[in-house]
Design a protein around this motif. Sequence first.
Motif, PDB file in Angstrom:
ATOM      1  N   ASP A   1     -40.714 -79.884  62.453  1.00  0.00           N
ATOM      2  CA  ASP A   1     -39.645 -78.341  62.645  1.00  0.00           C
ATOM      3  C   ASP A   1     -39.350 -78.077  63.887  1.00  0.00           C
ATOM      4  O   ASP A   1     -39.424 -76.728  64.237  1.00  0.00           O
TER       5      ASP A   1
ATOM      6  N   ASP B   1     -36.680 -82.570  60.484  1.00  0.00           N
ATOM      7  CA  ASP B   1     -36.241 -81.210  60.757  1.00  0.00           C
ATOM      8  C   ASP B   1     -36.139 -80.837  62.230  1.00  0.00           C
ATOM      9  O   ASP B   1     -36.935 -79.863  62.964  1.00  0.00           O
TER      10      ASP B   1
ATOM     11  N   HIS C   1     -35.687 -77.800  64.772  1.00  0.00           N
ATOM     12  CA  HIS C   1     -34.681 -76.930  64.281  1.00  0.00           C
ATOM     13  C   HIS C   1     -34.079 -76.490  65.847  1.00  0.00           C
ATOM     14  O   HIS C   1     -33.844 -75.363  66.065  1.00  0.00           O
TER      15      HIS C   1
ATOM     16  N   HIS D   1     -32.985 -80.967  56.639  1.00  0.00           N
ATOM     17  CA  HIS D   1     -31.703 -79.857  57.770  1.00  0.00           C
ATOM     18  C   HIS D   1     -31.052 -81.459  58.491  1.00  0.00           C
ATOM     19  O   HIS D   1     -29.525 -81.329  58.905  1.00  0.00           O
TER      20      HIS D   1
ATOM     21  N   HIS E   1     -43.572 -75.245  57.856  1.00  0.00           N
ATOM     22  CA  HIS E   1     -43.359 -74.287  58.444  1.00  0.00           C
ATOM     23  C   HIS E   1     -45.055 -73.848  58.951  1.00  0.00           C
ATOM     24  O   HIS E   1     -45.121 -72.611  58.891  1.00  0.00           O
TER      25      HIS E   1
ATOM     26  N   HIS F   1     -41.845 -79.614  56.967  1.00  0.00           N
ATOM     27  CA  HIS F   1     -41.132 -78.645  55.724  1.00  0.00           C
ATOM     28  C   HIS F   1     -41.748 -77.420  55.776  1.00  0.00           C
ATOM     29  O   HIS F   1     -40.518 -76.506  55.921  1.00  0.00           O
TER      30      HIS F   1
HETATM   31 FE   LIG Z   1     -38.137 -76.775  59.037  1.00  0.00          FE
END
Ligand SMILES: [Fe+2]
Length: 250
Positions: free
Chosen positions: A8, A42, A10, A73, A179, A177
């Motif tokens: 993640d 992600d 991002h 994402h 976090h 996923h």
């Molecule tokens: Fe995420």
Amino acid sequence: MKIAHISDIHCNEGYDFNEKMFDKAAKLVNKSEPDVVFISGDLTTWGLLYEYDLAKEKLKQIKNKLVVVPGNHDERNLGWKLFPEFFGETDFIHSFDDINLVGLASSEPDKDGGRLGRGRHKRIVEGISKNKKTIIGFHHHLIPIPNSGRETNIIEDAGETLDIILKNEVPLVLMGHRHVPWAVKIHKTLLVNAGTFSCNRTRAHFGNTFNIIDINKDEIEVTVVNIEKEKQNKMIKFNLSDGCCANKYF
Ligand SMILES: [Fe+2]
Ligand SMILES: [Fe+2]
């Protein structure tokens, strides 16, 4: 074998991406000298081309071998077509000296939830070897994760997936996923979630984290690294031969 398990990231030009945190985190990953870095999805927020470019560029800071699966994402806005261009196959089995690492895409275009399906279940079975430990990695989670809000995105076929994993005594499953870092043992399997590496959407005091996973002959130990505080916390120790585990979750 030492795996840095990160998740993640991002990459994004809006609110999501904390670039300073990423830069600090990449240095900490390099310092931990892992044999391989597994990224459980992600890497982007909207699956957009500039986000993929940014993710590819930023990940050059990490000096170790990267093994990457997509997250929900990354599949948005036709991002699922970009993922293989930037990071290669979404589903694979990588063989190391004494480990088979099975990476699977649990995400689907424009959906937040995930599933593996029968084809990927076959992949799990293909990755199981008597002479090697099998590690399976994907983005979504198989079981509820505490401290992560209302549960909505466990993979649709979690029952079948868990059954295959437990029957085959797969020692380690890596996920992201939510976090939130977390680990729990079920029978002879350790299920591990990584928190978010560099997303501003952290939960309460958890901050940005990644996991360092040491795999020895009889033992798997998971350490959570708090990136901002540069503090390590040994989360769980799992003995493979007798199946017992000590959980020191914070
Ligand atoms: Fe995420
Ligand atoms: Fe996600």
